[in-house]
Design an enzyme around this catalytic site. Sequence first.
Site, mmCIF file in Angstrom:
data_model
loop_
_atom_site.group_PDB
_atom_site.id
_atom_site.type_symbol
_atom_site.label_atom_id
_atom_site.label_comp_id
_atom_site.label_asym_id
_atom_site.label_seq_id
_atom_site.Cartn_x
_atom_site.Cartn_y
_atom_site.Cartn_z
ATOM 1 N N TYR A 269 0.848 -1.208 0.000
ATOM 2 C CA TYR A 269 0.000 0.000 0.000
ATOM 3 C C TYR A 269 0.882 1.256 0.000
ATOM 4 O O TYR A 269 0.860 2.043 -0.924
ATOM 5 C CB TYR A 269 -0.888 0.037 1.253
ATOM 6 C CG TYR A 269 -2.159 -0.771 1.199
ATOM 7 C CD1 TYR A 269 -2.326 -1.837 0.340
ATOM 8 C CD2 TYR A 269 -3.223 -0.459 2.043
ATOM 9 C CE1 TYR A 269 -3.505 -2.575 0.315
ATOM 10 C CE2 TYR A 269 -4.407 -1.180 2.028
ATOM 11 C CZ TYR A 269 -4.538 -2.235 1.167
ATOM 12 O OH TYR A 269 -5.711 -2.954 1.168
ATOM 13 N N SER A 270 1.633 1.439 1.120
ATOM 14 C CA SER A 270 2.325 2.709 1.351
ATOM 15 C C SER A 270 3.403 2.979 0.317
ATOM 16 O O SER A 270 4.060 2.063 -0.182
ATOM 17 C CB SER A 270 2.975 2.708 2.736
ATOM 18 O OG SER A 270 2.031 2.392 3.702
ATOM 19 N N GLU B 250 -7.335 -5.407 8.899
ATOM 20 C CA GLU B 250 -6.041 -5.105 9.531
ATOM 21 C C GLU B 250 -6.280 -4.529 10.927
ATOM 22 O O GLU B 250 -5.631 -4.926 11.896
ATOM 23 C CB GLU B 250 -5.250 -4.102 8.677
ATOM 24 C CG GLU B 250 -3.883 -3.774 9.280
ATOM 25 C CD GLU B 250 -2.979 -2.986 8.345
ATOM 26 O OE1 GLU B 250 -3.489 -2.389 7.374
ATOM 27 O OE2 GLU B 250 -1.762 -2.968 8.591
HETATM 28 C C1 LIG Z 1 5.446 -1.318 11.928
HETATM 29 C C2 LIG Z 1 4.898 -0.853 10.608
HETATM 30 C C3 LIG Z 1 4.546 -1.769 9.640
HETATM 31 C C4 LIG Z 1 4.034 -1.327 8.407
HETATM 32 N N1 LIG Z 1 3.744 -2.262 7.458
HETATM 33 C C5 LIG Z 1 3.273 -1.856 6.268
HETATM 34 C C6 LIG Z 1 3.021 -2.804 5.231
HETATM 35 O O1 LIG Z 1 3.239 -4.015 5.392
HETATM 36 N N2 LIG Z 1 2.554 -2.367 4.053
HETATM 37 C C7 LIG Z 1 2.287 -1.056 3.827
HETATM 38 O O2 LIG Z 1 1.813 -0.732 2.746
HETATM 39 N N3 LIG Z 1 2.544 -0.116 4.776
HETATM 40 C C8 LIG Z 1 3.039 -0.489 5.982
HETATM 41 N N4 LIG Z 1 3.314 0.445 6.953
HETATM 42 C C9 LIG Z 1 3.137 1.870 6.646
HETATM 43 C C10 LIG Z 1 1.982 2.541 7.394
HETATM 44 O O3 LIG Z 1 0.748 2.155 6.847
HETATM 45 C C11 LIG Z 1 2.221 4.062 7.293
HETATM 46 O O4 LIG Z 1 3.400 4.351 8.023
HETATM 47 C C12 LIG Z 1 1.066 4.864 7.881
HETATM 48 O O5 LIG Z 1 -0.062 4.771 7.035
HETATM 49 C C13 LIG Z 1 1.435 6.344 8.073
HETATM 50 O O6 LIG Z 1 1.935 6.901 6.905
HETATM 51 P P1 LIG Z 1 3.300 7.716 6.866
HETATM 52 O O7 LIG Z 1 4.368 6.885 7.511
HETATM 53 O O8 LIG Z 1 3.497 8.153 5.456
HETATM 54 O O9 LIG Z 1 3.094 8.980 7.804
HETATM 55 P P2 LIG Z 1 2.333 10.326 7.447
HETATM 56 O O10 LIG Z 1 1.021 10.043 6.843
HETATM 57 O O11 LIG Z 1 3.258 11.231 6.731
HETATM 58 O O12 LIG Z 1 2.061 10.888 8.907
HETATM 59 C C14 LIG Z 1 3.086 11.511 9.709
HETATM 60 C C15 LIG Z 1 2.405 12.061 10.965
HETATM 61 O O13 LIG Z 1 1.416 13.057 10.596
HETATM 62 C C16 LIG Z 1 0.134 12.704 11.114
HETATM 63 N N5 LIG Z 1 -0.906 13.042 10.142
HETATM 64 C C17 LIG Z 1 -0.881 12.825 8.794
HETATM 65 N N6 LIG Z 1 -2.044 13.244 8.237
HETATM 66 C C18 LIG Z 1 -2.825 13.698 9.254
HETATM 67 C C19 LIG Z 1 -4.125 14.257 9.343
HETATM 68 N N7 LIG Z 1 -4.896 14.401 8.279
HETATM 69 N N8 LIG Z 1 -4.587 14.612 10.564
HETATM 70 C C20 LIG Z 1 -3.849 14.468 11.685
HETATM 71 N N9 LIG Z 1 -2.595 13.951 11.663
HETATM 72 C C21 LIG Z 1 -2.095 13.578 10.484
HETATM 73 C C22 LIG Z 1 0.182 11.191 11.311
HETATM 74 O O14 LIG Z 1 -0.731 10.760 12.294
HETATM 75 C C23 LIG Z 1 1.630 10.985 11.747
HETATM 76 O O15 LIG Z 1 1.768 11.224 13.128
HETATM 77 C C24 LIG Z 1 3.847 0.050 8.166
HETATM 78 C C25 LIG Z 1 4.203 0.992 9.159
HETATM 79 C C26 LIG Z 1 4.740 0.549 10.352
HETATM 80 C C27 LIG Z 1 5.130 1.589 11.368
#
Ligand SMILES: Cc1cc2nc3c(=O)[nH]c(=O)nc-3n(C[C@H](O)[C@H](O)[C@H](O)COP(=O)(O)OP(=O)(O)OC[C@H]3O[C@@H](n4cnc5c(N)ncnc54)[C@H](O)[C@@H]3O)c2cc1C
Length: 397
Positions: free
Chosen positions: A125-126, A241
Site C-alpha cells: 500500500y504505502s 487489519e
Molecule cells: C510497523 C509498521 C509496519 C508497516 N507495514 C506496512 C506494510 O506491510 N505495508 C504497507 O503498505 N505499509 C506499511 N506500513 C506503513 C503505514 O501504513 C504508514 O506508516 C502509515 O499509514 C502512516 O503513513 P506515513 O508513515 O506516510 O506517515 P504520514 O502520513 O506522513 O504521517 C506523519 C504524521 O502526521 C500525522 N498526520 C498525517 N495526516 C494527518 C491528518 N490528516 N490529521 C492528523 N494527523 C495527520 C500522522 O498521524 C503521523 O503522526 C507500516 C508501518 C509501520 C510503522
Amino acid sequence: MDLSYSEEYEKFRSQVRTFLEAHWPPKDSETSREDQTARFRQQAIEAGYLARSIPKKYGGSEQEADVLKAAVIREEFRRVRAPGEVAGIGPGMLVPTLLDRGEEWQKEKFVAPTMRGEIVWCQGYSEPGSGSDLASLQTKGELVGDEWVINGQKIWTSGAQHADYMFCLTRTEPEAQKHAGISYLLIDMHQPGIDVRPLKQMNGSADFNEVFLTDVRTPKDWIVGKRGEGWLVSRTTLKHERNMIGNAEQSALMFAGLVDLARKTQRNGRSALQDPSVRQHLVEIEGRIKAHQYSGHRQLTKAAKNQDPGIIQLMNKLNSTNIGHAVAKLSIELLEDDSLLEPGSRLPDSELDLSGWMNQYMWSLGIAVAGGTANIQRNVIGERGLGLPRDAAVQRS
Ligand SMILES: Cc1cc2nc3c(=O)[nH]c(=O)nc-3n(C[C@H](O)[C@H](O)[C@H](O)COP(=O)(O)OP(=O)(O)OC[C@H]3O[C@@H](n4cnc5c(N)ncnc54)[C@H](O)[C@@H]3O)c2cc1C
C-alpha cells in the site's frame, strides 16, 4: 452483567478439551514440529475448530459465526499451547478480502494454501509520500495485452523479503480522480523486476522493506474487484487489519508477562510487585485492559450479527496500541539500565528476556502507526463518532 458461559458453551468446552486431549501435544516424536503443527491444524479444521468462517470448498470448516464458541476455542487451545490459526497478513487481511470481493477462481487458488501457511503475502500500500494520504499513491499499472505492467515504489512493506505474493494498490486510471483511479492487483514476488531492499532498524533487525517495481507483470485477471475500484477493496482489507491489531487478548497476554516481570524484578530490596507505585500502574493498565476486552466483545457481537461495527473498531485499535505502549513502557522502567543492553543479549542465568521487552517497546511505537496512525484514528472517532467538526485540511508543500 453475567459474564460466565452458559451450560451449552461449557458442554462445547468439554468437546474441545476431548479433541485436544486426543491430538495435542502429538504423541509421535518422529515427524518435525512443523509437520506436527500442520497435521494438527488440519485435524482442527476438520473438527470445526479452526478456519471457522471459511467455506469448506476453500479449505475451511464452515461453521456458523459464534463469538462465544470462538472465545472458548481460543481459551482451550491457549491452555495447552496448541497451535491456533496461522498468523499474518495473508490469513488475517487478504483471505477475508478475497472472501468478500474476490473472484471464484481467486478464492479457490489462494485461500486454502494461505490459511495453511504454505504461501506468504505482503501488503503493498504505502509509498514515499503516500501513507495516511494513501489515495495519493503513484505506482502505475498499465494493461498491455493480457497483462498488467507495474512500475513504481512501495515502502514499509512488512515481510516483503519472505513473501511469495503481494497485494498491491496501483494507479491504473491516471486521468481519474484520486480515489477513483486505483486498482487492487495480486503480484507474484518471485519474478524479475522486483527489488526488495530491507530497511534496517535501530534494534538491528529489518522487519520492513522498500520494494521497487520495474516492468513487473501480472495476469489481467489477477485483479480483486473491478478496475479503478481498488480503493473500495483496500478499505475491506484495512478493516481486517484493524481487527487484527485491536485484539484485547494480545494485551491481556502481554500484561500477564508484565506482572511476572514485576514479581521477579527487585526494587529497594524487595519484589517490584510489592512497590505501591508499580502496583498503582499495574492496576491502571489492568482496568484499561478489562474495558478493552468488553469493547472487543461488543465488536465481535456486532460482527457475528453481520452489523457494521462502526467506530468501535477504531476505538479498539487505538486502545490496543495505547495499552501495548503502557505495558512495554512499564517493563522498561522495571528493567531500568538493564533494558539498555544490546538487543539479542541476555543476562546469564536470568529468566528475564530483556531484549524481548525492549523490542516490544519499540514495536509498540511502530504498531501505533501501522494500519492507520493514532492521530488519524482519533480524528475519525472525533468526527464520525462524536460529531465534532472536521479537522482543518493539512497544507502539503
Ligand atoms: C510497523 C509498521 C509496519 C508497516 N507495514 C506496512 C506494510 O506491510 N505495508 C504497507 O503498505 N505499509 C506499511 N506500513 C506503513 C503505514 O501504513 C504508514 O506508516 C502509515 O499509514 C502512516 O503513513 P506515513 O508513515 O506516510 O506517515 P504520514 O502520513 O506522513 O504521517 C506523519 C504524521 O502526521 C500525522 N498526520 C498525517 N495526516 C494527518 C491528518 N490528516 N490529521 C492528523 N494527523 C495527520 C500522522 O498521524 C503521523 O503522526 C507500516 C508501518 C509501520 C510503522
